[in-house]
Scaffold this motif. Sequence first.
Motif, PDB file in Angstrom:
ATOM      1  N   UNK A   1      51.870  26.096  10.805  1.00 45.60           N
ATOM      2  CA  UNK A   1      51.155  26.808   9.751  1.00 45.60           C
ATOM      3  C   UNK A   1      49.695  27.033  10.154  1.00 45.60           C
ATOM      4  N   UNK A   2      49.060  27.928   9.412  1.00 44.30           N
ATOM      5  CA  UNK A   2      47.615  28.138   9.583  1.00 44.30           C
ATOM      6  C   UNK A   2      46.907  26.794   9.425  1.00 44.30           C
ATOM      7  N   UNK A   3      46.282  26.276  10.474  1.00 46.17           N
ATOM      8  CA  UNK A   3      45.718  24.926  10.398  1.00 46.17           C
ATOM      9  C   UNK A   3      44.551  24.806   9.435  1.00 46.17           C
ATOM     10  N   UNK A   4      43.896  25.914   9.097  1.00 46.70           N
ATOM     11  CA  UNK A   4      42.708  25.859   8.257  1.00 46.70           C
ATOM     12  C   UNK A   4      43.007  26.117   6.784  1.00 46.70           C
ATOM     13  N   UNK A   5      44.222  26.533   6.451  1.00 45.10           N
ATOM     14  CA  UNK A   5      44.506  26.882   5.062  1.00 45.10           C
ATOM     15  C   UNK A   5      44.909  25.646   4.263  1.00 45.10           C
ATOM     16  N   UNK A   6      44.392  25.582   3.051  1.00 44.62           N
ATOM     17  CA  UNK A   6      44.782  24.509   2.137  1.00 44.62           C
ATOM     18  C   UNK A   6      44.616  23.139   2.757  1.00 44.62           C
ATOM     19  N   UNK A   7      45.681  22.345   2.687  1.00 50.85           N
ATOM     20  CA  UNK A   7      45.674  21.007   3.281  1.00 50.85           C
ATOM     21  C   UNK A   7      46.650  20.937   4.457  1.00 50.85           C
ATOM     22  N   UNK A   8      46.903  22.074   5.101  1.00 54.76           N
ATOM     23  CA  UNK A   8      47.871  22.112   6.206  1.00 54.76           C
ATOM     24  C   UNK A   8      47.509  21.149   7.329  1.00 54.76           C
ATOM     25  N   UNK A   9      46.234  20.884   7.493  1.00 51.61           N
ATOM     26  CA  UNK A   9      45.799  19.950   8.537  1.00 51.61           C
ATOM     27  C   UNK A   9      46.618  18.660   8.510  1.00 51.61           C
ATOM     28  N   UNK A  10      46.878  18.147   7.336  1.00 52.52           N
ATOM     29  CA  UNK A  10      47.583  16.861   7.214  1.00 52.52           C
ATOM     30  C   UNK A  10      48.989  16.924   7.800  1.00 52.52           C
ATOM     31  N   UNK A  11      49.625  18.089   7.690  1.00 50.93           N
ATOM     32  CA  UNK A  11      51.004  18.231   8.155  1.00 50.93           C
ATOM     33  C   UNK A  11      51.106  18.482   9.660  1.00 50.93           C
ATOM     34  N   UNK A  12      49.977  18.630  10.331  1.00 43.27           N
ATOM     35  CA  UNK A  12      49.995  18.997  11.752  1.00 43.27           C
ATOM     36  C   UNK A  12      49.582  17.854  12.666  1.00 43.27           C
ATOM     37  N   UNK A  13      49.499  16.648  12.114  1.00 44.31           N
ATOM     38  CA  UNK A  13      49.037  15.520  12.925  1.00 44.31           C
ATOM     39  C   UNK A  13      50.103  15.023  13.900  1.00 44.31           C
TER      40      UNK A  13
END
Length: 847
Positions: free
Chosen positions: A41-53
Motif C-alpha cells: 500500500x501507499x506507505x504514507x497514507x493513513x496508518x499504512x506504515x504500521x502494516x509494512x513493518x
Amino acid sequence: MNERKLPLNDWRLRAPEATEWLPARVPGCVHTDLLRNGKMKDPFYGTNEKELQWIDKQDWDYETMFDVPADVLAESGLELVFEGLDTYADVDLNDHRLFSADNMFRTWTADVKPFLLESGNKLAIRFRSPIREGLDKLQRHGFGLPAPNDDSETGGVGDKKLSMFSRKAPYHYGWDWGPRFVTSGIWRPVYLRSRSGLTIRDMFIRQDRVSPVSAQIAAVLEIETEAPWEGNLSLSSGSHRWETPVILHAGIQTVSLPAEIPAPSLWWCRGYGEPVMHAFKAAFTQAGIIAAEKTVRAGLRDIKLVRNPDTHGTSFYFELNGVPVFAKGANHVPGDSFATEMTDERYRHEIATAVESNFNMLRVWGGGIYEQDIFYELCDEYGMLVWQDFIFACSMYPGDEAFVENVRREAEDNVRRLRNHPCIALWCGNNEIDGAWAQYTEDAGWGWKKLYTAEQRGKIWADYEAVFHKTLPEVVERLIPGADYWPSSPMQALTGDHTQHATTNSTSGDIHFWSVWHASEPFENYNLNIGRFMSEYGFQSFPEYRTVRTYAAETEMELESEVMLHHQRHKSGNRLIKEYSDIYCKEPKDFPSFLYMSQVLQAEAMKMAIEAHRRRKNYCMGTLYWQINDCWPVASWSSMDYYGRWKAVQYYARKSCKDVLLSIAESEGETGFHLISDLLSPLEGSLSVRLLDFQGRLLKETSQPVSMEANTAERVFAIPTQEWIGGETAESLVLVAEFSVMSGEILDRTEYYFVPAKQLALEEPHITVTENAGAAGPSFTFTASRLAKQVYLETETEGIFSENFFDLVPGLPTTVTFRKRDDGAIPFVPAAPVGLSVRSMFDFIKR
C-alpha cells in the motif's frame, strides 16, 4: 588512460523463498520496488506504515544478467563498483562471493577480472534483514544503548533499539518527524569499471592559502599505474597552466603539483558575492600523448570557523575570504523516507527555496544521509554554505575495533567524495550526543548515564571518544588539511570538563534552544536565550489542507483522530500546537482553519527567534532553524512540506533573513527600531514610522536619518511606547516602519502590533484584488478598507508568491507576483496562477 564505465541497471527482485521475480529499479530500494509492482500500500497514507513493518524482517534478493564487450573484457583492470549498498549485502558474481557489505555509506569495489565472462554474467546480491542483523549485534554487545528516536515499538521489536549498531541512515528507524521504514537495496549507482595503463583514481584541489591577491593551491592526485612511467604532469584552469616532470612506480601512489593563481575570482556564499567555480584539468602526457586526464570543479575560497576569546566568552562564526558571515538558514533532513525518490528537480527546488529565502547556509543533519552529489553541486552553484554532520545522531554508539574501522572507511569515502566542494564550511562529528550524555556533569544531559553501571559508562564514553575525538578528526585533517572539525552540535568546546557541554545560555560554541516547544516556554523567551550561534530551534505546524488530504480522509480531519496522531511523530506535538495557539491566536472556526492558524503560529514564532538572533549580530553570528523540509507528508517543524509547498514560515523567513532587515522590538517601555545589514558597504537613508488605526487613519508619524556601518546591526531609533499609544486602543493600532536609502528605494517595510494576534480587533477587511497585465506575467494589487491580517493566497498551480501571509494596511496597497515551479534550470518562472483564492485571518476565526 583507458577507463570506461558500464552501468548495470537491469535488475529484478524477490524474497528468497518466492518464485516470482519482480522488475526492480536501480538505484532504488525494496519498498519502492514493491510499491511500483503493486505489492504494498501507499506507505504514507493513513496508518499504512504500521502494516509494512514486515518488509525489513526478511532478506531480499536482487539479480541482474549482463554481457561484457570483448574489448572491455580484454582490459587489464576490471572491477565492479557499488557506490551505495543499503546495508547488509552478500555480493556474488557467477557464483563467486566478491564481498559482504555492512555500511550504507561506503563505496564498495571488487576486482572481477578472474570471474567475468563475455556473456551471461550473473550478479546476485542478497540483502540480509537489517533488523535481524541489529538484533544479533545487540546480543553480542551485551547491553543496549540509548536511542530515543528509534521507534522500535512501531517496528515490532518492543524496546530493542537497533539503529546504532548499523551504519545506516538513523532516520530510517523513525524520528519525531518521520516514519519507520528500514530499507534495503541498491541505493546508488552500480557499474563495471575497466582500467588499463595509467589511471587517475582521485583528484583533490588542495587550497593552501587563498585571498583576493593570490590563490596558492595544489592538485593532489592518486595514481594507479601498471608499470613504471615517466612523463609530464600538467594542470590547467582557464588561461593558467602549470607543468612538472614526474616519475611513477608501478602501483598506487600520490603526486601533487603546486600552483598559484594571481588575483583569483573567489567563491562567495549568497549575499556576499558570486559563487565562482573553476574547472581544473590534470593530464599526464608522454611525448605529447595524453596517458591519463581528469577534470574537477572547485571554488577558490578561504573559509574558517573563528573561535576567539572575547569579553563575552568565545566567538563562533564563519569567516569567508576574510569577511565575517552571519549564517542564515535552516537544518536539512533527507527529502524522502526513500532517498532514491529524490529527483534532481526536488533537490533544486529546495536549494532554490533557500536562496529565495535569503539563506546562506544549510546544515546537513547527522541523522540522515551524506547527501547525493547533486545536493552539493547545487549548493556550490547557488552559493549555499553547508554545515556537514557526519551521520550520527541522538544515540550512543559501539566502539569495538570493527565498528571504528568501518566508520573510518566511511569517513574517508565521504570526505574524499565531497572535499572539492567549496560550499562545505564545517565537518561536525554528530548531532546532540555530547550534550545528551553529558559526561562531565552528573545531573545534566538526557538521563542516559543513570541507566548504566560505572563500568558500562566508562566503556560507552571511551567508545564515543574513539569515534568523535580521534577517528573522525584524524580523517578530516589528513584528507583536508586545515579544514575545521567540530566534535558535536551543540557544545562549547572540547575541554574535558563541564564547560564542554552547551547550555541554553552558553557564551561559547553553538546552541540548540528547545525550551520554546519542548518545555512550553513562551515565544518571548527567544529574545532572552541567545548564544553565539543558534544551530537548532524550532516550532511545529501542520501542512496546508490539500497536503493533509493526501494522507487523511475527510472523516479523519480532526486533531485527535487516529491518522492525525499517526502523522504527528512528536508524542505531545498536537497538544503543544493547540496549547500555544490558545495563547497567541484567535480560536479557529474549524479544523481546516486550525491548519492555517498553526502555520501562522509557527511563522510568528520563527520570526521572533530569527530577528532576535540577528539583532544581536556580532555577539550571535548564526541562526539555523529546524527544519526546512520533510521526508513525508506530516505535521512537523518544516518550513515547506513534503511536496515542496511553502508554509507561512517560509515566507516569513524570507523576510526575516533579508540582507537589510528592519526589526522592531519592545523593551523597558520603549519600542526600538533595529537595522541589520549584511551588506559589505555602509548604508545611509531614512527611517519613517507611522502609527495608524485599523481603518488606515494616521495618528502619529516621524522620520529619522540613519547611517549604518557595513555588515553590522544597530538600534537606530526608539519611541516611548505608551506615549505613542496615548488614549487609543492598543488592540486597534499598527506601527508601519520603512527604511529607505537616499535614492528613495525602500529596502524594508514592516508592521508591528502592541498586543498578540489573539487580542487584535479584527473586522471584515473587504479585500479587493486588481489584476495588472505584464510582459512577464500578471501581478495582483491588493487593497483593504480595514486591516487584513495574514492575507493567505492559494492557487492550484504549484509555485511561490512574491509575498504571502502578509498584512494589508488600509491605504498601503500590496502588489504580488507569482512564479510557478519548473523542472528546468530556472526553478521558478513567471506565470498566471490558476484558481487564485484570497483570504485573511478574519475568514478563519470563530465568530
